[in-house]
Structure formats: C-alpha cells, structure tokens
Design an enzyme around this catalytic site. Structure first.
Site, PDB file in Angstrom:
ATOM      1  N   GLU A 171     -16.149  23.651 -15.540  1.00 56.93           N
ATOM      2  CA  GLU A 171     -15.207  23.126 -14.552  1.00 56.93           C
ATOM      3  C   GLU A 171     -13.797  23.262 -15.099  1.00 56.93           C
ATOM      4  O   GLU A 171     -13.551  22.979 -16.275  1.00 56.93           O
ATOM      5  CB  GLU A 171     -15.399  21.629 -14.277  1.00 56.93           C
ATOM      6  CG  GLU A 171     -16.645  21.217 -13.553  1.00 56.93           C
ATOM      7  CD  GLU A 171     -16.686  19.704 -13.366  1.00 56.93           C
ATOM      8  OE1 GLU A 171     -15.657  19.025 -13.601  1.00 56.93           O
ATOM      9  OE2 GLU A 171     -17.753  19.191 -12.988  1.00 56.93           O
ATOM     10  N   GLU A 208     -12.944  16.869  -0.836  1.00 60.91           N
ATOM     11  CA  GLU A 208     -14.096  16.001  -0.532  1.00 60.91           C
ATOM     12  C   GLU A 208     -13.598  14.594  -0.211  1.00 60.91           C
ATOM     13  O   GLU A 208     -13.159  13.857  -1.095  1.00 60.91           O
ATOM     14  CB  GLU A 208     -15.051  15.974  -1.736  1.00 60.91           C
ATOM     15  CG  GLU A 208     -15.617  17.350  -2.064  1.00 60.91           C
ATOM     16  CD  GLU A 208     -16.405  17.362  -3.358  1.00 60.91           C
ATOM     17  OE1 GLU A 208     -17.638  17.247  -3.293  1.00 60.91           O
ATOM     18  OE2 GLU A 208     -15.772  17.460  -4.422  1.00 60.91           O
ATOM     19  N   GLU A 266      -8.986  12.693  -6.611  1.00 56.44           N
ATOM     20  CA  GLU A 266     -10.187  13.510  -6.717  1.00 56.44           C
ATOM     21  C   GLU A 266     -10.629  14.092  -5.379  1.00 56.44           C
ATOM     22  O   GLU A 266     -11.499  14.965  -5.339  1.00 56.44           O
ATOM     23  CB  GLU A 266     -11.319  12.700  -7.351  1.00 56.44           C
ATOM     24  CG  GLU A 266     -11.039  12.340  -8.803  1.00 56.44           C
ATOM     25  CD  GLU A 266     -12.223  11.680  -9.493  1.00 56.44           C
ATOM     26  OE1 GLU A 266     -13.245  11.433  -8.804  1.00 56.44           O
ATOM     27  OE2 GLU A 266     -12.118  11.413 -10.695  1.00 56.44           O
TER      28      GLU A 266
END
Length: 364
Positions: A288, A337, A345
């Site tokens: 990531e 998201e 985030e």
C-alpha cells in the site's frame, strides 16, 4: 489500509532537533548524521508502469459492483490488484482476465489458519477453485499485525500452514506466501537508512518471518506512507520531499547513497533492516502507498495527484540500494470509501464512487 501506524511515528523518524527554520527541509535525522546536501533538477519523463497495481477495498455504500470494478481495471490498463479477503464476487469477476492478484487472509482468521487442515481447506476453496482462471501472485497472511497484538504469535505459523497447503497443491512456483507489515516496526534510530534496524520490540516477531521468507524465496510486503510521516513531523520535513519533488528540496547523502525523496529512503531503511535480520536476498513489495485528497493537512487533489504520478514514475527505477530493480507497488486505493470511520481515510481513491478518475494517471 493498515488499521494503525500507517507511517512512521515521529519518534521513528527524527532525533531531537532544537530549533529550526533553517532545517525545515530536512527529511529526517540531524545535520551531523545526514552528511552533505545538494540540489537536483525535477524528475524526468514518464516511465513504464508494469510494476504498478491498485488496492481494491469496498467500505462504501455507493460503490460499483464487482464486475464494474474489474471492468474499470481493464479500461485503465491496471494489471495488478490487491484484495484483502477472498471475496467471491470479485474473484468470480476476475476469472479469465489477465490481472495478477494479491489475496489477503484477514487478521481475524489467523488463529484458525494455523491448523493445517483449515489452511488446506482455505487454499482449496479460495485458490485452487480459481486456478488457472485467476493469476494469483501472493497470499498475504495478515495485515499490519503489531508485535504487541495478541494474534502476533499466529502470524508465522499461519504463513507456514498456508505455504504448506500451496506446496501440496503444487502451486509453490506460481504463488508466494508472505505477510504485510507496517514500517513502524523499524527502530527509532532507523534514519538515515544505513542506521536502520527492526526495533527490539519487533525483532522477536519479524526476524523468524524474515528467515522463512528468505528460505522460501518470498518477498516481504510492506505498507509505506510518506503522507503520514510528513504530517507527523511536517516541522522537520518538506512537502516537496514527501511528494518526490527533487528541486528545490535538499537531497540526502547517506554514505555513497543519495536520497531524493522520502519514499525511497523509507524503502531502503526496510532493506537495511532486512539485511541485518538475515534477509539480504528478500525483496520488498509495497502493498500500500497513497495520499488523501481531502480531510486533513496537505490532503488536496493537487498534492495527491502529484504523489501518485511521481510514485508511478519512480518505482520502475529502484532505490539507491536496489538500483534498476523495479519496486512492485500497489496504490491505495481504487475508490473513495464513504463508510471509513475517519474523514481523511474516505479520500484515498484514485476514482470517485461513480467511477470518475480524480487524477491524470497512465497505467499503460
């Protein structure tokens, strides 16, 4: 994204620096530790991106279905995907396509997977059932487990059991088994990279894993986020250095090695720690790396786009300690998201929920 410690904490990154506007561009360490400084021109032109993949997670209530997701990968020429669990919908959508896959085993399953029979059942159900229609690349056993976690003692036995099941299926030459770590496992004195080692707290946990990886020819998977390191210690590190902007940022010289960006120094710090732990031949895969476009300090579309473009341009060249060795890297993440618990985030997506690209990125 790892649940915590996604970047180095400030204690891992800098020694005490008394005051310092004059040192605001220093990426880490002190002048006596770092050595000499000089300036370089901007990065060169675009490079090929065979080493680039994208992480797919779906913690949102407005995201496209699995077939649309896979189609978006195909449209944009993204040929590598990391998924965090063996989701049936996404695996079925991947059948017959030329997309290489990292499939994860969640931390909550590690204790169960230690049992060899359970590991064999997992491999049969989630790997063998799809081979050869899906090109599995790695099985990532656990993500960002910390040495103090109660499940830490299950990581290596679970890796071993899954590896045995992969071998029993005669897939050991196609699929490697590993785990994903956080760079926070490095010691407080890990910068510049030549000083790096795994911390005393982490060494008992990570060194047996490193020995296993070395023995079996598997890479170490690592989550590496210059963004979190920069925001933790922005007083002593420049935004340009975190974004691969070589000029006018000062370049770090560490012995014979020169560092033009925070990312490459973090990766080489991991390589040095591996060497000191018996893993000189173990390669690193960046499982990531990303930059948010909203929700926190320095989180803008412009900064995120700059980071992703420059990261993609950099990784085919390798690091100073591993020159001309492309760094397999997975960008985090495919979509914004909206169900993530922290506002920042929610904004790591390369694409919005309606499949619109946020940045001008070329994967082909």
């Amino acid at each position: 994204m790892g649940r915590r410690n996604r970047g180095l904490k400030s204690g891992n990154m800098v020694m005490a620096i008394e005051d310092v506007d004059s040192m605001a561009l220093l990426p880490f360490g002190s002048a006596s530790r770092i050595g000499s400084f000089f300036r370089l021109p901007q990065c060169g032109g675009p490079r090929r991106t065979e080493s680039i993949g994208v992480c797919y997670t779906n913690l949102g209530n407005n995201l496209p279905d699995a077939r649309e997701v896979v189609q978006l990968y195909k449209i944009h020429g993204i040929e590598k995907m990391r998924i965090y669990n063996p989701d049936t919908a996404i695996l079925n959508a991947l059948r017959g396509l030329n997309i290489e896959v990292i499939v994860g085993i969640p931390n909550t399953d590690l204790e169960r997977i230690v049992n060899l029979s359970s590991a064999s059942n997992w491999v049969q159900r989630n790997i063998q059932a799809y081979v050869p229609h899906i090109k599995f690349r790695y099985v990532a056993v656990g993500n960002d487990v910390q040495p103090s976690d109660s499940i830490a003692r299950y990581v290596l036995p679970a890796i071993s059991s899954i590896n045995s099941a992969i071998s029993a299926a005669n897939l050991q030459d196609q699929i490697k088994v590993s785990t994903v770590i956080s760079i926070s496992l490095l010691s407080n004195s890990s910068f510049p990279p030549s000083y790096s080692s795994f911390s005393s707290e982490a060494s008992g946990f990570i060194e047996p894993i490193v020995h296993f990886l070395a023995k079996n020819g598997s890479p170490l998977l690592a989550n590496v986020y210059p963004y979190f390191t920069y925001t933790d210690i922005s007083r002593t590190i420049s935004l340009d250095y975190a974004l691969f902007m070589q000029s006018p940022t000062l370049v770090i010289r560490d012995g014979n090695f020169e560092y033009n960006s925070l990312f490459e120094s973090m990766v080489d710090a991991l390589y040095v720690a591996l060497e000191k732990s018996g893993g000189a031949e173990v390669s690193i895969v960046i499982a990531e790396s990303g930059w948010p476009s909203n929700g926190s300090a320095a989180a803008t579309v412009e900064n995120a786009g700059t980071y992703y473009r420059n990261l993609m341009n950099f990784v085919p060249t390798g690091t100073p300690r591993r020159p001309r060795r492309a760094i397999e890297t997975y960008l985090f993440a495919m979509f914004d998201e909206n169900l993530k618990p922290v506002e920042m985030e929610k904004h790591f997506g390369l694409f919005t929920a309606d499949k619109k690209s946020k940045y001008q990125l070329s994967f082909s």
